[in-house]
Design an enzyme around this catalytic site. Structure first.
Site, PDB file in Angstrom:
ATOM      1  N   CYS A  13     -49.957   1.822 -10.569  1.00 51.73           N
ATOM      2  CA  CYS A  13     -50.320   0.645 -11.153  1.00 51.73           C
ATOM      3  C   CYS A  13     -51.825   1.147 -11.534  1.00 51.73           C
ATOM      4  O   CYS A  13     -52.372   1.673 -12.053  1.00 51.73           O
ATOM      5  CB  CYS A  13     -50.308  -0.572 -10.264  1.00 51.73           C
ATOM      6  SG  CYS A  13     -50.610  -2.013 -11.106  1.00 51.73           S
ATOM      7  N   HIS A  31     -44.513  -1.162  -9.205  1.00 49.35           N
ATOM      8  CA  HIS A  31     -44.516  -1.136  -7.974  1.00 49.35           C
ATOM      9  C   HIS A  31     -43.110  -1.280  -7.287  1.00 49.35           C
ATOM     10  O   HIS A  31     -42.162  -1.717  -7.827  1.00 49.35           O
ATOM     11  CB  HIS A  31     -44.850  -2.558  -7.381  1.00 49.35           C
ATOM     12  CG  HIS A  31     -46.556  -2.607  -7.713  1.00 49.35           C
ATOM     13  ND1 HIS A  31     -47.481  -1.964  -7.020  1.00 49.35           N
ATOM     14  CD2 HIS A  31     -47.314  -3.367  -8.859  1.00 49.35           C
ATOM     15  CE1 HIS A  31     -48.878  -2.256  -7.604  1.00 49.35           C
ATOM     16  NE2 HIS A  31     -48.659  -2.994  -8.459  1.00 49.35           N
TER      17      HIS A  31
END
Length: 512
Positions: free
Chosen positions: A353, A453
């Site tokens: 991310c 994630h």
């Protein structure tokens, strides 16, 4: 997260409609007294006893979040509690999530969607409070129609009298729900008598009607020596001590937030694959690394010490709530240079991310989403450029990692911005999602980045990550689903052993 549908069959749940229980709130004498963990324990206990519990926290403040199946965002703690209860997580379990963006402001996530940024002063003002109060009350009411009992969690202290008029999460919520409230106190930090008695004395008569007992948490030593202390508390406060839960070190449940990260090991060790997670100032979703941390082949530690980073076999750059700010910080403190040098020396570097965004050539913030800096150079490890945006992407995803089509992986996305290869770079995705889109950039087996994630919760990805260091692999991989369920059951057994469950059920079956 575990597959709760499969787990439902394992526990052969039967909703005990014949035995409706009152909502059960764990309130605190303060922050970090263990409310979340105790709530997790009761979610599993009620499940084991044939009920269909669900967690609820009206307002949570955390950088650690999770994405529901319908692509909405809630606090990670409630997702963990739902996992322990073996129910699908939903936004009604945490209708308000505050994600700090600075010392005095937070991103407001309402019913799973971003509703803007607010300063503490504007959020806690009386004007407009009725709208938020209706949102949390409605969320609870919807949840209560489908689950029994609701395991509620307060926030901070339940006796913050300066915030009483604007309270959404503690006693005002308990009164709306007609909940039985149990006060959780942390004896390990000292002052347990004062914190319990002071909390009770600061409650209004109406609030005290809902207070049904006390649980003392994190006890060390011989509990028999505290029997006189229990009697003193009961005599002073006129409510029973339901249990004294000993401190433990052998049960591993996700923590609510990253307050403990800096106290974890920050040193490399011999005989295992050393993996360092770069300790960023605005680090978020550190639970991405929980599975690796429990893998017996791995020693995982958090650090922003340049010398320790150099000793790692694998460097993981985590997510962040402020990519440019953290990029600036790691350039200033020398961490960026350590990562770049380690990469040149053959160390694996993976970004997730915000960490993926940092690995590129540049992060652009034309619309000043994060601050005043409109563009900032990245680590120049991947030929990609990121443009930050106003729209937050939140969704669960299924994907194939690299060319491993035989094993579908699962994860979730929470990010604001898009990352694209430069015109000169080849298209080289890390993941191919089952919806036909792609994710991330793969430079080589020791350098890649992804927006997903939870990617490191998938065994095929972990095995690929560790493969270059096979000479160190002398232990079996971790079965994460079996491990998590074992930990939830151990936690439930620990709390059940030290809490008077017969009295708990008696309290929850009372109508008033």
């Amino acid at each position: 997260m575990l597959n709760n549908l499969d787990q439902e069959e394992t526990y052969k749940m039967t909703d005990r409609k014949d035995s409706k229980l009152r909502p059960f709130m764990l309130g605190g004498t303060g922050s970090d007294v263990g409310k979340s963990i105790v709530a997790t324990a009761f979610c599993r206990i009620f499940l084991q006893d044939g009920y269909r519990p669900a967690p609820f926290k009206a307002q949570n403040m955390a950088l650690n979040s999770f994405i529901t199946a319908d692509g909405l965002e809630i606090g990670r703690a409630q997702a963990v509690q739902a996992e322990a209860a073996v129910v699908p997580c939903q936004t009604d379990m945490n209708p308000i999530l505050l994600k700090p963006t600075g010392n005095k402001s937070s991103q407001l996530v309402l019913n799973g969607k971003v509703a803007g940024n607010q300063s503490a002063q504007s959020y806690f003002r009386k004007e407009g409070r009725s709208e938020l109060r209706k949102a949390v009350n409605d969320a609870f009411d919807r949840l209560a129609t489908n689950y029994n009992p609701i395991v509620m969690e307060g926030a901070g202290s339940i006796a913050e009298i300066n915030l009483r008029e604007v309270d959404l999460v503690n006693m005002s919520m308990a009164i709306h729900a007609n909940a039985a409230v149990v006060l959780v106190a942390d004896i390990d930090r000292g002052g347990v008598f004062a914190s319990i008695y002071g909390t009770v004395m600061l409650m209004t008569p109406q609030e005290r009607k809902h207070l049904k007992g006390v649980i003392i948490n994190k006890f060390r030593g011989d509990i028999k020596l505290f029997e006189s202390g229990i009697k003193i508390i009961e005599d002073l406060c006129k409510i029973p001590v339901l249990g004294v839960i000993p401190h433990y070190t052998d049960i591993h449940i996700e923590e609510e937030d990253s307050v403990t990260l800096e106290t974890k090991s920050r040193l490399a060790t011999e005989g295992k694959i050393n993996i360092v997670v770069v300790l960023l100032k605005h680090l978020s979703n550190y639970t991405d690394f929980n599975v690796l941390e429990r893998d017996p082949r791995v020693h995982l530690f958090y650090s922003n010490n340049t010398e320790e980073i150099k000793k790692a076999d694998i460097i993981l750059i985590p997510g962040t709530k402020n990519t440019i700010s953290d990029l600036y910080e790691i350039r200033k403190n020398g961490v960026a240079q350590s990562i770049i040098k380690a990469h040149k020396n053959g160390v694996t570097v993976v970004g997730i991310c915000g960490g993926y965004q940092m690995m590129g050539l540049e992060v652009c913030d034309t619309n000043q989403v994060e601050g005043e800096i409109k563009r900032f150079p990245g680590l120049n490890l991947l030929p990609v450029i990121t443009e930050l945006g106003d729209e937050k992407v939140t969704r669960q995803v299924e994907f194939n990692f690299l060319d491993q089509t035989q094993a579908h992986c699962k994860g979730y996305e929470i990010h604001m911005g898009t990352t694209s290869p430069t015109e000169e770079a080849n298209d080289s995705p890390v993941n191919r999602k089952l919806d036909g889109t792609t994710d991330g950039y793969f430079l080589n087996e020791k350098c890649f980045g992804t927006y997903i994630h939870g990617i490191l919760d998938n065994s095929s990805v972990i095995e690929y990550l560790l493969a270059p260091y096979s000479e160190k692999l002398n232990a079996e991989p971790l079965d994460i689903e079996a491990f998590k369920n074992q930990q939830y059951d151990k936690l439930a057994a620990h709390v059940r052993k030290h809490v008077d469950m017969e009295l708990v059920y008696k309290i929850l079956k009372e109508t008033e």
